[in-house]
Design an enzyme around this catalytic site. Sequence first.
Site, short mmCIF file in Angstrom:
data_model
loop_
_atom_site.label_atom_id
_atom_site.label_comp_id
_atom_site.label_asym_id
_atom_site.label_seq_id
_atom_site.Cartn_x
_atom_site.Cartn_y
_atom_site.Cartn_z
N TYR A 73 0.81 -1.07 -0.05
CA TYR A 73 0.15 0.16 0.06
C TYR A 73 0.94 1.12 -0.01
CZ TYR A 73 -4.64 -2.05 0.81
OH TYR A 73 -5.75 -2.61 0.92
N LYS B 33 3.46 -15.10 1.92
CA LYS B 33 3.82 -15.89 0.65
C LYS B 33 5.12 -16.10 0.34
CE LYS B 33 2.15 -17.60 -3.32
NZ LYS B 33 1.37 -18.63 -3.41
N ASP C 54 -2.71 -18.34 0.23
CA ASP C 54 -3.64 -18.79 -0.74
C ASP C 54 -4.19 -20.08 0.20
OD1 ASP C 54 -0.98 -20.14 -0.74
OD2 ASP C 54 -1.10 -20.43 -2.89
N ASP D 297 -6.13 -7.05 4.30
CA ASP D 297 -7.19 -6.33 3.44
C ASP D 297 -8.18 -7.66 3.01
OD1 ASP D 297 -8.76 -4.37 2.44
OD2 ASP D 297 -8.00 -4.93 0.48
N ASP E 215 -11.97 -9.63 4.40
CA ASP E 215 -13.26 -9.71 3.96
C ASP E 215 -13.79 -11.08 3.95
OD1 ASP E 215 -13.23 -6.79 3.16
OD2 ASP E 215 -14.24 -7.00 1.29
#
Length: 361
Positions: A142, A192, A222, A246, A250
């Site tokens: 970001y 990751k 993942d 982020d 969700d």
Amino acid sequence: MSHKITVLPGDGIGPEIMDETLRLLEWIVERDPQLDLIWEEFPIGGASLEQYDKPLLPEVLKAAKNSSAILLGAVGDPRWDDLPVNRRPEAALLNLRKQCGLYANLRPARIYSELVESSPLKNHRAAGADLVIVRELTGGIYFSLPRGIEGTGEHRRGFNTLSYTREEVVRITEVAVEIARQRSGKITSIDKANVLESSKLWREVVTETVPDDIQLNHLYVDNAAMQLVLDPCQFDVIVTGNMFGDILSDIASQISGSIGLLPSASLRDGALGMYEPVHGSAPDIAGTGMANPLAMILSLAMAFRYSLDAVGWADKIEKAVDQVIASGKRTADLARDNEPALNTTEIGQAVRERLQQMEEI
Ligand code: IPM
Ligand code: MG
């Protein structure tokens, strides 16, 4: 002690859910002479662009920095979609987080037993789930440089950078450790590291920072996304970078049945914190009265807990929300086919009525 609160309703459903939350705040302040709170409201995001042609005015940033707590509704409005990234409503939020140094974003997600049917997860998977995502909020992709769009026509290239310093990883890990100590003592770090160097460093630093009395495991993002819907009960405290946090928050919101129930706290070392729902501005339902104010109301509870020295009110608000849900009252996002839906104001009022009953006991 006197506390200042900066109130930023923002865009879309932001002002509606904020109205309900301020009604609750007024109600509490009227009843508790110990509380010395003052608050002031400012525009942010699209609302600020509309009036001042800027998403975040310097005086708003200054007021926010000088307060104990920032309450933020939501930012984002499709009317401003064509603006460059640094002029969009979202830039205001990102700037606030960065400029105020709010690097630790806590996003709790749990199933309310009465809502097991509303969760898209099969009952036996959602039942008992209760986790908190500790998302790094002022670094990662970001904010890292260089970034931009360069070249012209067919040769344009868009690029961002994902970097984490050791120090950034240490301090977010320490927050996760503190929270894990208050919960089950278990942390899952998500990265990751099989592809990205920044993640490889993340994993190394998390491993050396987490003390032996805390149980630590690592998942690739993942796999973590899959595990969150397959078996959410395996998680307690998740620590992860800005973008993975982020996305995963969700996904995690669906454990509870609606993103309209998820509050968040963005903290730094020291009292200032920003409190906002995990959901966005939902322009499609703005003005319809359908918005669920509970995520914003639960964010106020977090503000009482972490910034306003009033843990008692945090507990009471959370209990009142539990009771409202247990009593079967639902906004449209949670009501199933045959259930009537209450509007934003009615749910806000139901929370105050529950608090009133608690005060009378
Ligand atoms: C969130 C939101 C923000 C983010 C947007 C509105 C900039 O999605 O808080 O999760 O990406 O952090
Ligand atoms: Mg998000």
